[in-house]
Design a protein around this motif. Structure first.
Motif, PDB file in Angstrom:
ATOM      1  N   GLN A 178       0.812  -1.269   0.070  1.00 18.86           N
ATOM      2  CA  GLN A 178      -0.092   0.032  -0.080  1.00 18.86           C
ATOM      3  C   GLN A 178       0.990   1.071  -0.127  1.00 18.86           C
ATOM      4  O   GLN A 178       1.825   1.351   0.870  1.00 18.86           O
ATOM      5  N   ILE A 179       0.417   2.054  -0.970  1.00 21.09           N
ATOM      6  CA  ILE A 179       1.534   3.452  -1.102  1.00 21.09           C
ATOM      7  C   ILE A 179       0.397   4.392  -0.838  1.00 21.09           C
ATOM      8  O   ILE A 179      -0.399   4.596  -1.431  1.00 21.09           O
ATOM      9  N   GLU A 180       1.102   5.567   0.135  1.00 26.91           N
ATOM     10  CA  GLU A 180       0.186   6.709   0.541  1.00 26.91           C
ATOM     11  C   GLU A 180       1.101   7.573  -0.449  1.00 26.91           C
ATOM     12  O   GLU A 180       2.127   8.129  -0.076  1.00 26.91           O
ATOM     13  N   TRP A 181       0.195   8.228  -1.482  1.00 28.94           N
ATOM     14  CA  TRP A 181       0.798   9.225  -2.347  1.00 28.94           C
ATOM     15  C   TRP A 181       0.655  10.651  -1.955  1.00 28.94           C
ATOM     16  O   TRP A 181      -0.359  10.806  -1.361  1.00 28.94           O
ATOM     17  N   LYS A 182       1.845  11.532  -2.339  1.00 26.16           N
ATOM     18  CA  LYS A 182       1.776  12.872  -2.105  1.00 26.16           C
ATOM     19  C   LYS A 182       0.816  13.572  -3.317  1.00 26.16           C
ATOM     20  O   LYS A 182       0.349  14.551  -3.115  1.00 26.16           O
ATOM     21  N   ILE A 183       0.717  12.823  -4.242  1.00 25.32           N
ATOM     22  CA  ILE A 183       0.278  13.458  -5.624  1.00 25.32           C
ATOM     23  C   ILE A 183      -0.724  12.572  -5.948  1.00 25.32           C
ATOM     24  O   ILE A 183      -1.202  11.591  -5.679  1.00 25.32           O
TER      25      ILE A 183
END
Length: 183
Positions: A178-183
């Motif tokens: 699971q990747i939490e994106w800033k963009i």
């Protein structure tokens, strides 16, 4: 990705362990006291490859003009925080309006509630400021895109900077990523 990779079960940092010529990641909480079941078997090289592929996929939207216009809109997190802030401010206003002609007892209860709401308002304002400061500009998107196109030749420091611009946190186990994106 140092500092960004966390255990998908407990949220603690994953640390590197060398074995049989590979670098594996393991949960630091599991290693310390076995409270967490651990993240399973994760090879660092394989995780880096998958994260790179996800970064390229995520940036794919920005390579079209419609994608760039769509992405300039505020992030969902920022919008949600702004809406919550407006709701808190509205509650404060309602409380203040009802205090006209109130008894001292009612005023003391209202003051306590207003202090609680004001604390929440300040927290939300700080979170909004942080999210706004972390927003990635179109110029940075172009730079990131150029780096991803030539990833093999990019220096370690530049790779680290690209990951910092794109990703808040990576939660991983051997079964899921699971990747939490800033963009």
């Amino acid at each position: 990705m140092a500092g960004k990779i966390k255990c998908g079960n407990c949220g603690y940092a994953l640390m590197a362990a060398h074995s049989c010529g590979y670098i594996y990641l393991r949960c630091s909480k599991h290693a310390e006291n076995k409270v967490c079941p651990g993240c399973g078997t994760i090879k660092l090289q394989e995780l880096e490859t998958v994260v790179y592929q996800q970064m390229v996929k995520k940036l794919g939207d920005y390579k079209t003009l419609t994608g760039r216009k769509k992405k300039r809109a505020a992030s969902p997190k920022l919008t949600a925080k702004q809406m919550e802030l407006a709701q808190v401010e509205s509650e404060i206003e309602k409380l203040l309006d009802t205090l006209m002609g109130a008894t001292p007892v009612l005023i003391s209860y209202a003051n306590a509630k207003i202090e609680e709401l004001d604390s929440r308002r300040q927290t939300l304002a700080n979170e909004i400021a942080k999210l706004t400061a972390e927003a990635v500009s179109p110029e940075q998107i172009d730079t990131i895109s150029n780096y991803l196109d030539d990833w093999e030749n990019v220096s370690f420091e530049d790779k680290q900077q690209v990951v910092d611009l794109m990703i808040t946190v990576i939660r991983a186990t051997s079964e899921k990523l699971q990747i939490e994106w800033k963009i």
